[in-house]
Design a protein around this motif. Structure first.
Motif, PDB file in Angstrom:
ATOM      1  N   TYR A 272     -17.341  -3.314  -4.777  1.00 13.75           N
ATOM      2  CA  TYR A 272     -16.021  -2.682  -4.800  1.00 13.75           C
ATOM      3  C   TYR A 272     -15.507  -2.514  -6.234  1.00 13.75           C
ATOM      4  CZ  TYR A 272     -11.043  -1.962  -4.660  1.00 13.75           C
ATOM      5  OH  TYR A 272      -9.792  -1.465  -4.900  1.00 13.75           O
TER       6      TYR A 272
ATOM      7  N   LYS B  95     -14.707   1.102  -7.850  1.00 13.26           N
ATOM      8  CA  LYS B  95     -13.368   1.449  -8.332  1.00 13.26           C
ATOM      9  C   LYS B  95     -13.434   1.993  -9.761  1.00 13.26           C
ATOM     10  CE  LYS B  95      -8.899  -0.648  -9.409  1.00 13.26           C
ATOM     11  NZ  LYS B  95      -8.094  -1.898  -9.400  1.00 13.26           N
TER      12      LYS B  95
ATOM     13  N   THR C 236     -13.403   9.870   3.016  1.00 13.16           N
ATOM     14  CA  THR C 236     -12.788   8.569   3.225  1.00 13.16           C
ATOM     15  C   THR C 236     -12.945   8.060   4.654  1.00 13.16           C
ATOM     16  OG1 THR C 236     -10.592   9.448   3.825  1.00 13.16           O
ATOM     17  CG2 THR C 236     -11.059   9.132   1.471  1.00 13.16           C
TER      18      THR C 236
ATOM     19  N   ASP D  17      -6.755  -1.431   8.385  1.00 10.60           N
ATOM     20  CA  ASP D  17      -6.489  -2.195   7.162  1.00 10.60           C
ATOM     21  C   ASP D  17      -5.641  -1.335   6.222  1.00 10.60           C
ATOM     22  OD1 ASP D  17      -6.482  -3.550   4.765  1.00 10.60           O
ATOM     23  OD2 ASP D  17      -8.648  -3.855   4.681  1.00 10.60           O
TER      24      ASP D  17
ATOM     25  N   SER E  61      -4.974  -1.446   3.276  1.00  9.96           N
ATOM     26  CA  SER E  61      -5.519  -1.201   1.931  1.00  9.96           C
ATOM     27  C   SER E  61      -6.281   0.114   1.861  1.00  9.96           C
ATOM     28  CB  SER E  61      -6.427  -2.357   1.499  1.00  9.96           C
ATOM     29  OG  SER E  61      -7.613  -2.393   2.269  1.00  9.96           O
ATOM     30  N   THR E  62      -6.595   0.716   3.032  1.00  7.93           N
ATOM     31  CA  THR E  62      -7.285   2.011   3.060  1.00  7.93           C
ATOM     32  C   THR E  62      -6.329   3.175   3.319  1.00  7.93           C
ATOM     33  OG1 THR E  62      -7.760   1.964   5.449  1.00  7.93           O
ATOM     34  CG2 THR E  62      -9.359   0.892   3.980  1.00  7.93           C
TER      35      THR E  62
ATOM     36  N   ASP F  79      -6.796   1.984  -6.260  1.00  7.93           N
ATOM     37  CA  ASP F  79      -7.226   0.878  -5.391  1.00  7.93           C
ATOM     38  C   ASP F  79      -7.445   1.361  -3.964  1.00  7.93           C
ATOM     39  OD1 ASP F  79      -7.283  -1.232  -7.221  1.00  7.93           O
ATOM     40  OD2 ASP F  79      -5.136  -1.588  -7.030  1.00  7.93           O
ATOM     41  N   LYS F  80      -6.461   2.056  -3.412  1.00  9.28           N
ATOM     42  CA  LYS F  80      -6.547   2.516  -2.027  1.00  9.28           C
ATOM     43  C   LYS F  80      -7.626   3.584  -1.865  1.00  9.28           C
ATOM     44  CE  LYS F  80      -1.801   1.469  -0.594  1.00  9.28           C
ATOM     45  NZ  LYS F  80      -2.159   0.573   0.527  1.00  9.28           N
TER      46      LYS F  80
ATOM     47  N   LYS G 143     -10.976   1.851  -1.877  1.00  5.93           N
ATOM     48  CA  LYS G 143     -11.220   1.178  -0.597  1.00  5.93           C
ATOM     49  C   LYS G 143     -11.619   2.174   0.480  1.00  5.93           C
ATOM     50  CE  LYS G 143     -10.144  -3.346  -0.921  1.00  5.93           C
ATOM     51  NZ  LYS G 143     -11.023  -4.433  -0.438  1.00  5.93           N
TER      52      LYS G 143
ATOM     53  N   GLN H 236     -15.250   4.090  -0.322  1.00  3.69           N
ATOM     54  CA  GLN H 236     -16.491   3.364  -0.629  1.00  3.69           C
ATOM     55  C   GLN H 236     -17.546   3.493   0.467  1.00  3.69           C
ATOM     56  OE1 GLN H 236     -16.153  -0.853  -1.462  1.00  3.69           O
ATOM     57  NE2 GLN H 236     -18.160  -0.901  -2.467  1.00  3.69           N
TER      58      GLN H 236
END
Length: 256
Positions: A160, A164, A185, A190, A192-193, A243-244, A247, A250
Motif C-alpha cells: 500500500y 500510494k 477502483t 470500508d 477508507s475507499t 490516501d482514499k 486504497k 490498489q
C-alpha cells in the motif's frame, strides 16, 4: 478456494415521463436506484488482465522517468503545487448505461473524441463483467489522446505504501504533461475507499474515474476527480485524498 464477489455496477434507474414538454424524473431513495447489483460469482481475476513481462518493463521505465522528473521539480521549486487540466480539455459526462463507467471514463478523458457506445465496443464492455482492466486502455488512449504514451500500472504488484507513492508520482507526472489519468477502483463498505462521502452506500462497487488535477501541498495530497456515477449526492467533479484513491485503486490500477 478463490474468494467470490458480488459485483455492483453503478447505474441510474429513472422513470421518465414527458408531459407538456417537461421531463419528470421519478427518483426513489432506494439503495439500488443508482447501483445495479448482479451476483455473477465473479472474482478479481475475471475482471483484470494480468500484465506481461513487457508491460511490467514499460511501467518500470516510465516510473523512473516520473521519479526523476519529480525529484528535479522538488529541487527547483519544492512543494505547494495545485495543477488542474484546463476546462474544455476533458468532458464531465454521466455514463449512459449502468455498466458503462469504463466507456464514460474514456469519453471524459479523451474529451469526447468518440461516443460512449463506441468505447463500449472497443473494451467489449458487458453487463455481466463491465469493463476489464486490460491493455486495450493503452491503445484507446494513445489513439484518441496521443502524445503521452499511456501505460498501465497494476496496484496489486505493490505494498500500500509503495502504491500510494507510485500513484501520486504518476498523477503529478501525467497531469503536468497535460494528460488525464484513469483509475479503476474497488469501493467497499470500508470508508477508507470512499472517494466521496456519497459512496456510503457501497458494498462492493467497481468503478472507473478520471483524475484531472492534483494538490501537492505539504499539508494536503489530493486529486481532482471526474466521476460518471449518476447517483444523487455524488458530484461529477470533486476533490479526494490520495490516501482514499490509493486504497480504492490498489485492487486494479491506473492508466497513466
Amino acid at each position: 478456494m478463490k474468494k467470490k464477489f458480488v459485483k455492483i455496477i453503478i447505474c441510474t434507474v429513472l422513470a421518465l415521463t414527458i408531459s407538456g414538454g417537461s421531463i419528470i424524473a421519478n427518483a426513489a431513495e432506494n439503495t439500488l436506484l443508482n447501483a445495479q447489483e448482479v451476483n455473477n460469482n465473479l472474482d478479481i481475476e475475471q475482471m483484470i488482465e494480468k500484465p506481461t513481462e513487457e508491460d511490467l518493463i514499460a511501467n518500470e521505465e516510465k516510473m523512473k522517468l516520473a521519479e526523476e522528473y519529480i525529484q528535479n521539480k522538488k529541487k527547483a521549486r519544492g512543494y505547494g503545487y495545485l495543477v488542474t487540466l484546463a476546462n474544455g480539455s476533458y468532458q464531465t459526462a454521466i455514463q449512459q448505461q449502468g455498466y458503462w463507467c469504463g466507456p464514460a471514463a474514456a469519453y471524459n478523458a479523451t474529451n469526447g473524441k468518440r461516443t460512449q457506445s463506441q468505447y463500449a465496443m472497443d473494451f467489449a464492455t458487458s453487463e455481466s463483467v463491465g469493463t476489464r482492466f486490460k491493455n486495450t486502455w493503452k491503445y484507446v488512449m494513445d489513439t484518441d489522446r496521443p502524445g503521452n504514451n499511456y501505460t498501465l500500472s497494476w496496484g496489486s504488484n505493490y505494498s500500500y505504501a509503495d502504491w500510494k507513492a507510485h500513484l501520486k508520482n504518476s498523477i503529478i507526472y501525467t497531469i503536468d504533461k497535460r494528460y488525464p489519468v484513469i483509475a479503476d477502483t474497488y469501493i467497499t463498505s470500508d470508508s477508507s475507499t470512499w472517494l466521496h462521502s456519497g459512496y456510503d452506500y457501497a458494498t462492493s462497487t467497481y468503478h472507473y474515474v478520471v483524475v484531472v488535477g492534483y494538490d501537492d501541498s505539504i499539508t494536503a495530497a489530493e486529486a481532482l476527480i471526474v466521476d460518471s456515477n449518476p447517483r444523487s449526492g455524488i458530484p461529477v467533479k470533486y476533490w479526494t485524498t490520495i490516501d482514499k484513491l490509493a486504497k480504492a485503486s490498489q485492487t486494479f490500477g491506473i492508466v497513466w
